[in-house]
Design an enzyme around this catalytic site. Structure first.
Site, PDB file in Angstrom:
ATOM      1  N   ASN A  24       0.847  -1.189   0.000  1.00 50.22           N
ATOM      2  CA  ASN A  24       0.000   0.000   0.000  1.00 50.22           C
ATOM      3  C   ASN A  24       0.889   1.249   0.000  1.00 50.22           C
ATOM      4  O   ASN A  24       1.680   1.449   0.927  1.00 50.22           O
ATOM      5  CB  ASN A  24      -0.901  -0.047   1.248  1.00 50.22           C
ATOM      6  CG  ASN A  24      -1.868   1.101   1.287  1.00 50.22           C
ATOM      7  OD1 ASN A  24      -1.476   2.250   1.058  1.00 50.22           O
ATOM      8  ND2 ASN A  24      -3.111   0.830   1.581  1.00 50.22           N
TER       9      ASN A  24
ATOM     10  N   HIS B 252      -4.288  -5.090   7.267  1.00 50.70           N
ATOM     11  CA  HIS B 252      -4.455  -3.972   8.203  1.00 50.70           C
ATOM     12  C   HIS B 252      -3.662  -4.211   9.470  1.00 50.70           C
ATOM     13  O   HIS B 252      -3.867  -5.185  10.171  1.00 50.70           O
ATOM     14  CB  HIS B 252      -5.912  -3.677   8.573  1.00 50.70           C
ATOM     15  CG  HIS B 252      -6.104  -2.220   8.897  1.00 50.70           C
ATOM     16  ND1 HIS B 252      -5.791  -1.677  10.109  1.00 50.70           N
ATOM     17  CD2 HIS B 252      -6.508  -1.191   8.121  1.00 50.70           C
ATOM     18  CE1 HIS B 252      -6.020  -0.384  10.080  1.00 50.70           C
ATOM     19  NE2 HIS B 252      -6.451  -0.062   8.883  1.00 50.70           N
TER      20      HIS B 252
ATOM     21  N   HIS C 270      -5.469   3.778  -2.052  1.00 50.93           N
ATOM     22  CA  HIS C 270      -6.818   4.115  -1.589  1.00 50.93           C
ATOM     23  C   HIS C 270      -7.079   5.569  -1.953  1.00 50.93           C
ATOM     24  O   HIS C 270      -6.460   6.475  -1.381  1.00 50.93           O
ATOM     25  CB  HIS C 270      -6.892   3.900  -0.075  1.00 50.93           C
ATOM     26  CG  HIS C 270      -8.245   4.129   0.511  1.00 50.93           C
ATOM     27  ND1 HIS C 270      -8.532   3.901   1.837  1.00 50.93           N
ATOM     28  CD2 HIS C 270      -9.416   4.563  -0.030  1.00 50.93           C
ATOM     29  CE1 HIS C 270      -9.799   4.180   2.088  1.00 50.93           C
ATOM     30  NE2 HIS C 270     -10.357   4.612   0.962  1.00 50.93           N
TER      31      HIS C 270
ATOM     32  N   GLU D 149      -8.480   0.695  -3.758  1.00 55.70           N
ATOM     33  CA  GLU D 149      -9.429   0.730  -2.644  1.00 55.70           C
ATOM     34  C   GLU D 149     -10.290   1.982  -2.757  1.00 55.70           C
ATOM     35  O   GLU D 149      -9.765   3.076  -3.004  1.00 55.70           O
ATOM     36  CB  GLU D 149      -8.686   0.776  -1.305  1.00 55.70           C
ATOM     37  CG  GLU D 149      -7.893  -0.461  -0.997  1.00 55.70           C
ATOM     38  CD  GLU D 149      -7.143  -0.357   0.315  1.00 55.70           C
ATOM     39  OE1 GLU D 149      -6.468  -1.330   0.661  1.00 55.70           O
ATOM     40  OE2 GLU D 149      -7.210   0.703   0.988  1.00 55.70           O
TER      41      GLU D 149
ATOM     42  N   GLU E 282     -11.404  -9.427   1.536  1.00 52.70           N
ATOM     43  CA  GLU E 282     -10.193  -9.113   2.290  1.00 52.70           C
ATOM     44  C   GLU E 282     -10.608  -9.013   3.755  1.00 52.70           C
ATOM     45  O   GLU E 282     -11.450  -8.182   4.112  1.00 52.70           O
ATOM     46  CB  GLU E 282      -9.550  -7.807   1.815  1.00 52.70           C
ATOM     47  CG  GLU E 282      -8.299  -7.494   2.638  1.00 52.70           C
ATOM     48  CD  GLU E 282      -7.462  -6.344   2.085  1.00 52.70           C
ATOM     49  OE1 GLU E 282      -7.469  -6.112   0.860  1.00 52.70           O
ATOM     50  OE2 GLU E 282      -6.801  -5.686   2.909  1.00 52.70           O
TER      51      GLU E 282
ATOM     52  N   ARG F 238      -6.808  12.728   0.971  1.00 52.41           N
ATOM     53  CA  ARG F 238      -5.774  13.128   1.943  1.00 52.41           C
ATOM     54  C   ARG F 238      -4.395  12.574   1.596  1.00 52.41           C
ATOM     55  O   ARG F 238      -3.399  13.104   2.033  1.00 52.41           O
ATOM     56  CB  ARG F 238      -6.164  12.728   3.359  1.00 52.41           C
ATOM     57  CG  ARG F 238      -6.194  11.245   3.579  1.00 52.41           C
ATOM     58  CD  ARG F 238      -6.428  10.916   5.040  1.00 52.41           C
ATOM     59  NE  ARG F 238      -7.797  11.137   5.441  1.00 52.41           N
ATOM     60  CZ  ARG F 238      -8.393  10.466   6.424  1.00 52.41           C
ATOM     61  NH1 ARG F 238      -7.715   9.555   7.099  1.00 52.41           N
ATOM     62  NH2 ARG F 238      -9.638  10.689   6.744  1.00 52.41           N
TER      63      ARG F 238
ATOM     64  N   THR G 153      -8.839   2.999   7.868  1.00 50.91           N
ATOM     65  CA  THR G 153     -10.092   2.242   7.719  1.00 50.91           C
ATOM     66  C   THR G 153     -10.285   1.392   8.975  1.00 50.91           C
ATOM     67  O   THR G 153      -9.628   0.383   9.170  1.00 50.91           O
ATOM     68  CB  THR G 153     -10.014   1.360   6.455  1.00 50.91           C
ATOM     69  OG1 THR G 153      -9.508   2.157   5.389  1.00 50.91           O
ATOM     70  CG2 THR G 153     -11.370   0.815   6.090  1.00 50.91           C
TER      71      THR G 153
ATOM     72  N   HIS H 231       0.955   6.068   1.964  1.00 55.40           N
ATOM     73  CA  HIS H 231       1.735   6.959   2.822  1.00 55.40           C
ATOM     74  C   HIS H 231       2.977   7.521   2.148  1.00 55.40           C
ATOM     75  O   HIS H 231       3.623   8.416   2.693  1.00 55.40           O
ATOM     76  CB  HIS H 231       2.010   6.297   4.163  1.00 55.40           C
ATOM     77  CG  HIS H 231       0.722   6.022   4.879  1.00 55.40           C
ATOM     78  ND1 HIS H 231      -0.191   7.019   5.156  1.00 55.40           N
ATOM     79  CD2 HIS H 231       0.147   4.868   5.288  1.00 55.40           C
ATOM     80  CE1 HIS H 231      -1.249   6.491   5.736  1.00 55.40           C
ATOM     81  NE2 HIS H 231      -1.081   5.186   5.823  1.00 55.40           N
TER      82      HIS H 231
ATOM     83  N   ARG I  52      -9.177   8.251  -1.306  1.00 58.60           N
ATOM     84  CA  ARG I  52     -10.216   8.610  -0.339  1.00 58.60           C
ATOM     85  C   ARG I  52     -11.013   9.803  -0.838  1.00 58.60           C
ATOM     86  O   ARG I  52     -10.526  10.615  -1.623  1.00 58.60           O
ATOM     87  CB  ARG I  52      -9.590   8.945   1.020  1.00 58.60           C
ATOM     88  CG  ARG I  52      -8.945   7.759   1.714  1.00 58.60           C
ATOM     89  CD  ARG I  52      -8.481   8.144   3.100  1.00 58.60           C
ATOM     90  NE  ARG I  52      -9.594   8.192   4.028  1.00 58.60           N
ATOM     91  CZ  ARG I  52      -9.876   7.220   4.900  1.00 58.60           C
ATOM     92  NH1 ARG I  52      -9.114   6.162   5.004  1.00 58.60           N
ATOM     93  NH2 ARG I  52     -10.923   7.321   5.691  1.00 58.60           N
TER      94      ARG I  52
HETATM   95  N1  PXP Z   1      -6.208  -3.300   3.416  1.00 62.70           N
HETATM   96  C1  PXP Z   1      -7.139  -2.311   3.428  1.00 62.70           C
HETATM   97  C2  PXP Z   1      -8.456  -2.598   2.795  1.00 62.70           C
HETATM   98  C3  PXP Z   1      -6.851  -1.054   3.980  1.00 62.70           C
HETATM   99  O1  PXP Z   1      -7.792  -0.087   3.978  1.00 62.70           O
HETATM  100  C4  PXP Z   1      -5.570  -0.812   4.509  1.00 62.70           C
HETATM  101  C5  PXP Z   1      -5.230   0.527   5.098  1.00 62.70           C
HETATM  102  O2  PXP Z   1      -5.228   1.494   4.141  1.00 62.70           O
HETATM  103  C6  PXP Z   1      -4.625  -1.853   4.452  1.00 62.70           C
HETATM  104  C7  PXP Z   1      -4.979  -3.086   3.927  1.00 62.70           C
HETATM  105  C8  PXP Z   1      -3.217  -1.666   4.940  1.00 62.70           C
HETATM  106  O3  PXP Z   1      -3.193  -1.407   6.294  1.00 62.70           O
HETATM  107  P1  PXP Z   1      -1.846  -0.936   6.965  1.00 62.70           P
HETATM  108  O4  PXP Z   1      -1.491   0.377   6.363  1.00 62.70           O
HETATM  109  O5  PXP Z   1      -2.188  -0.870   8.406  1.00 62.70           O
HETATM  110  O6  PXP Z   1      -0.816  -2.001   6.654  1.00 62.70           O
END
Ligand code: PXP
Length: 240
Positions: free
Chosen positions: A11, A190, A47, A74, A155, A53, A105, A14, A49
């Site tokens: 992901n 997550h 993602h 996402e 997921e 952001r 999330t 960030h 959003r």
């Molecule tokens: N899966 C989904 C659907 C998410 O929304 C997120 C967070 O954006 C993640 C995985 C990844 O989570 P993390 O950033 O805590 O590893």
């Protein structure tokens, strides 16, 4: 018997968070994505959003157009996002719940109470050739509802497990078993880290993990390619 291989979706939200902190163009999520090919990353997760952001429309557009790795897009199930997804045609869409005030999330999608509208959204995305995943808590009723309305993937939200409730692994295991029994592919994510990833990666039905925040944090110490390689090594080791 050897377990199915497990994929790591990275992901990149960030990376955009860091860029946006200064309002400029650096670091650029697409440039980072390209540099990560060969690190052990099997796919990219972004993602978009509603409040933009982190990832912005131009990032989503560029990353989907690049297509160097499968893109897991996402999004909340809104008319605006459905329009964007059907235009950009990522490999997959993961429908997530979204609340403006949340930091991340925080929980899974309530598929049970939103069956009718989600069924329509899934069908629209399938018609555009996009595989659809639903981000849900490890709750059998939610898994059954996801299967009933035609999702290809669920997921499972690992947040409760990652927040220090180790008994949650039993719920994740039961939900993963039910997911594949109903014919769906099972992903999870997550809050996963080097120290908690292996119990989830060892679940035989889970064939993809999506991980973001921890990898970006570790990257400050060891670099993002090394953090990804180590996470992938731990995932593979857990399945031996
Ligand atoms: N899966 C989904 C659907 C998410 O929304 C997120 C967070 O954006 C993640 C995985 C990844 O989570 P993390 O950033 O805590 O590893």
């Amino acid at each position: 018997m050897a377990l199915a291989p497990i994929r790591l979706g990275v992901n990149l939200d960030h990376v955009a968070t860091v860029r946006n902190a200064r309002g400029g163009a650096h670091p650029d999520p697409l440039t980072i994505a390209k540099a990560l090919v060969g690190s052990g990353m099997d796919g990219i997760t972004i993602h978009l959003r509603e409040d933009r952001r982190h990832i912005r429309d131009a990032d989503a557009e560029a990353i989907c157009a690049w297509a160097g790795k499968p893109v897991n897009f996402e999004m909340a199930a809104t008319a605006d996002m459905l329009g964007i997804a059907t235009r950009l045609k990522p490999h997959g869409v993961c429908i997530v719940p979204e609340r403006r005030a949340e930091i991340t999330t925080e929980g899974g999608l309530d598929v049970v109470s939103r069956r009718a509208s989600l069924r329509q959204d899934i069908s629209r995305l399938h018609d555009a050739g996009i595989r659809v995943s639903l981000f849900i808590d490890p709750d059998p009723a939610q898994v059954e509802a996801a299967a009933e309305i035609g999702a290809h993937v669920v997921e499972l939200h690992t947040g409760a497990y990652a927040n220090g409730r180790p008994n949650e692994i039993a719920r994740l295991r039961a939900a993963a078993t039910l997911t594949t029994k109903l014919g769906l592919e099972c992903h999870a994510g997550h809050g996963l880290t080097f120290s908690n990833v292996q119990l989830v990666a060892a679940l035989p039905e889970v064939i993809e993990l999506n991980i973001g925040h921890y990898l970006i944090g570790e990257a400050l110490l060891i670099g993002l390619p090394n953090a990804i390689a180590e996470m992938k090594r731990l995932m593979i080791e857990a399945r031996l």
